[in-house]
Design a protein around this motif. Structure first.
Motif, mmCIF file in Angstrom:
data_model
loop_
_atom_site.group_PDB
_atom_site.id
_atom_site.type_symbol
_atom_site.label_atom_id
_atom_site.label_comp_id
_atom_site.label_asym_id
_atom_site.label_seq_id
_atom_site.Cartn_x
_atom_site.Cartn_y
_atom_site.Cartn_z
ATOM 1 N N GLN A 76 -61.052 -35.822 -2.152
ATOM 2 C CA GLN A 76 -60.291 -36.931 -1.602
ATOM 3 C C GLN A 76 -60.616 -37.135 -0.128
ATOM 4 O O GLN A 76 -60.742 -38.258 0.347
ATOM 5 C CB GLN A 76 -58.789 -36.686 -1.773
ATOM 6 N N ALA A 118 -52.733 -40.494 0.155
ATOM 7 C CA ALA A 118 -52.891 -39.094 -0.250
ATOM 8 C C ALA A 118 -52.112 -38.155 0.650
ATOM 9 O O ALA A 118 -51.745 -37.045 0.235
ATOM 10 C CB ALA A 118 -54.369 -38.710 -0.235
ATOM 11 N N GLU A 148 -60.235 -39.436 -8.725
ATOM 12 C CA GLU A 148 -59.245 -39.314 -7.656
ATOM 13 C C GLU A 148 -57.991 -40.136 -7.913
ATOM 14 O O GLU A 148 -56.923 -39.833 -7.355
ATOM 15 C CB GLU A 148 -59.847 -39.759 -6.325
ATOM 16 N N SER A 201 -54.487 -38.572 -8.886
ATOM 17 C CA SER A 201 -53.797 -37.848 -7.814
ATOM 18 C C SER A 201 -53.205 -38.815 -6.800
ATOM 19 O O SER A 201 -52.139 -38.547 -6.213
ATOM 20 C CB SER A 201 -54.744 -36.860 -7.133
ATOM 21 N N ALA A 209 -50.050 -40.115 -8.355
ATOM 22 C CA ALA A 209 -49.050 -39.052 -8.281
ATOM 23 C C ALA A 209 -48.486 -38.945 -6.867
ATOM 24 O O ALA A 209 -47.286 -38.694 -6.683
ATOM 25 C CB ALA A 209 -49.658 -37.719 -8.714
#
Length: 218
Positions: A18, A114, A139, A142, A145
């Motif tokens: 990331q 992120a 990616e 995530s 999330a």
């Protein structure tokens, strides 16, 4: 970010994927930030359909909103001017400098979806308008999330993206981006802890197919 028409690591450590992707996006947009802001930095340059879509979604949000990947800040200011408690974040410092200068009444800071730097459930809604189009397909789960973590239970997410074959890359004017279908994105949102409320898609001559999804954190 819209489509454009034209912590140090220990020695020997590798950057997380990331972080590598964020670095690529940051460098690419930093190099063209002034051009991007001139072409797409005013709300008047945004499609009326998008203004109506984002305005309706925000009107149903009761509480603080995060504009993740705010770019030059036009959507953040658009909602702030309608009375919403909103803050914009972007990983491109040049965008934050531009937004803070042009819209001094709106809070902006350098951060990414992120790593928002806020407590879980800090926001009632997250606007991610073309903010995840540059994420590599591995990616994206995530990132979704991460969006779920910062939205309180029952809060909302509005996601804008390019409609197409799931994960298929294309040569965006700034840096590589990816298509997602509504069904594919819906499945990813479900896995991340969101329930889709509604979606739309449209095709305009001379532009890539557009899609958006509104979802609730469950």
């Amino acid at each position: 970010m819209e489509s454009i028409p034209v912590s140090s690591l220990p020695p020997g450590a590798s950057a997380p994927r990331q972080a590598v992707s964020d670095g690529r996006v940051r460098a690419s947009y930093s190099a063209r930030a002034a051009e991007y802001a001139a072409l797409l930095g005013a709300i008047e340059q945004m499609d009326q359909v998008d203004r109506e879509r984002i305005g309706r979604w925000a009107a149903a949000i009761d509480g603080r909103i995060l504009d993740a990947g705010c770019g030059p800040g036009q959507w953040t200011a658009f909602l702030a001017d309608r009375g919403h408690d909103i803050e914009g974040i972007d990983l491109v410092p040049e965008f934050i400098d531009h937004a803070s200068s042009r819209f001094p009444h709106v809070p902006f800071r350098v951060a990414s979806l992120a790593d928002t730097g806020v407590a879980p459930g800090a926001f009632s809604g997250v606007l991610a308008w073309y903010s995840v189009i540059h994420a590599d397909p591995h990616e994206l789960p995530s990132l979704l999330a991460a969006a779920r973590r910062v939205v309180r239970d029952g809060g909302g997410l509005l996601l804008g993206f390019f409609d197409g074959v799931d994960g298929e890359p294309f040569s965006h004017a700034v840096t590589t981006a990816h298509y997602w279908s509504i069904s594919g994105m819906t499945a990813l949102l479900d896995d991340a802890g969101f329930a889709v409320v509604d979606s739309d898609a449209r095709v305009q001559e001379g532009r890539r197919p557009h899609a958006s999804i509104s979802a609730t954190a469950v």
